[in-house]
Motif scaffolding. Structure first.
Motif, short mmCIF file in Angstrom:
data_model
loop_
_atom_site.label_atom_id
_atom_site.label_comp_id
_atom_site.label_asym_id
_atom_site.label_seq_id
_atom_site.Cartn_x
_atom_site.Cartn_y
_atom_site.Cartn_z
N GLU A 269 0.82 -1.22 0.00
CA GLU A 269 0.00 0.00 0.00
C GLU A 269 0.85 1.27 0.00
O GLU A 269 0.38 2.33 -0.42
N ALA A 270 2.10 1.15 0.43
CA ALA A 270 3.01 2.30 0.39
C ALA A 270 3.65 2.47 -0.99
O ALA A 270 4.44 3.39 -1.20
N GLY A 271 3.31 1.56 -1.91
CA GLY A 271 3.77 1.71 -3.29
C GLY A 271 5.03 0.96 -3.65
O GLY A 271 5.60 1.17 -4.72
N PHE A 272 5.48 0.05 -2.78
CA PHE A 272 6.67 -0.75 -3.10
C PHE A 272 6.27 -1.98 -3.91
O PHE A 272 5.25 -2.61 -3.61
N LYS A 273 7.10 -2.31 -4.90
CA LYS A 273 6.91 -3.56 -5.64
C LYS A 273 7.91 -4.58 -5.12
O LYS A 273 9.05 -4.23 -4.81
N ILE A 274 7.48 -5.82 -5.00
CA ILE A 274 8.36 -6.87 -4.52
C ILE A 274 9.12 -7.45 -5.72
O ILE A 274 8.51 -8.00 -6.64
N LYS A 275 10.44 -7.29 -5.70
CA LYS A 275 11.29 -7.75 -6.82
C LYS A 275 11.86 -9.13 -6.54
O LYS A 275 12.26 -9.85 -7.45
N ALA A 276 11.94 -9.51 -5.27
CA ALA A 276 12.43 -10.82 -4.86
C ALA A 276 11.92 -11.06 -3.46
O ALA A 276 11.75 -10.12 -2.69
N MET A 277 11.65 -12.35 -3.14
CA MET A 277 11.18 -12.65 -1.78
C MET A 277 11.46 -14.11 -1.45
O MET A 277 11.30 -14.98 -2.30
N LYS A 278 11.87 -14.37 -0.20
CA LYS A 278 12.00 -15.76 0.24
C LYS A 278 11.74 -15.91 1.74
O LYS A 278 11.98 -15.00 2.51
N PHE A 279 11.21 -17.09 2.04
CA PHE A 279 10.95 -17.51 3.42
C PHE A 279 12.12 -18.43 3.76
O PHE A 279 12.32 -19.44 3.09
N THR A 280 12.90 -18.07 4.77
CA THR A 280 14.10 -18.85 5.05
C THR A 280 14.42 -18.80 6.53
O THR A 280 13.71 -18.13 7.30
N HIS A 281 15.44 -19.51 6.93
CA HIS A 281 15.83 -19.56 8.35
C HIS A 281 17.35 -19.47 8.41
O HIS A 281 18.04 -20.39 7.97
#
Ligand code: CMP
Length: 139
Positions: A29-41
């Motif tokens: 909602e703040a206008g950021f686009k997600i270019k990469a994402m991961k769920f990790t530990h």
């Protein structure tokens, strides 16, 4: 001229408390686009490497133990003036000093359990993004 990418981590306590969805909603909602994402530990060693700039500081042990204590969400975010705008969205490092309506004001518990990490410069955004993501993992 400031760049258009920054890097964030949704920290273990926020993931554990099921705040990943609400935080990602605020990011969108703040206008950021997600270019990469991961769920990790992260392992303890990886957390120590990621935060090596803080090695030797009194909070380094607690910070790196906490950051390796559970799963996290790491992401590269894109927007004009990304680093500064994201830091505004997340609020001060210490949630007690964070402005109303910021991610840390809403979801952080303490200085080390402060819900999210955000890069503090374009240079560190690039270094931190490279720590987590290969070229093939960016879209
Ligand atoms: P972060 O944005 O992830 O970058 C470094 C982290 O170190 C910071 O958020 C805090 O969680 C933590 N940190 C910084 N300063 C202190 C402090 N004085 N005491 C405890 N933790 C700190």
């Amino acid at each position: 001229m400031s760049g258009n990418q920054t890097f964030t981590i949704i920290k273990p306590i926020a993931v554990k408390n099921n705040f990943t969805g609400p935080i990602l909603k605020m990011i969108n909602e703040a206008g950021f686009k997600i270019k990469a994402m991961k769920f990790t530990h992260l392992t303890k060693q990886q957390a120590m490497e990621f935060y090596s700039v803080h090695a030797g500081k009194y909070f380094y042990e607690e910070l790196t133990s906490f950051m390796s204590s559970g799963p996290i969400v790491a992401a590269i975010l894109e927007k004009d003036n990304a680093v500064a705008d994201y830091r505004k969205l997340i609020g001060a490092t210490d949630p007690a000093k964070a402005e109303e309506g910021t991610i840390r004001k809403l979801y952080a518990e303490s200085m080390s359990h402060n819900a999210v990490h955000g890069s503090d410069s374009d240079e560190n955004a690039a270094i931190e993004s490279d720590f987590f993501f290969s070229k093939m993992e960016r879209y």
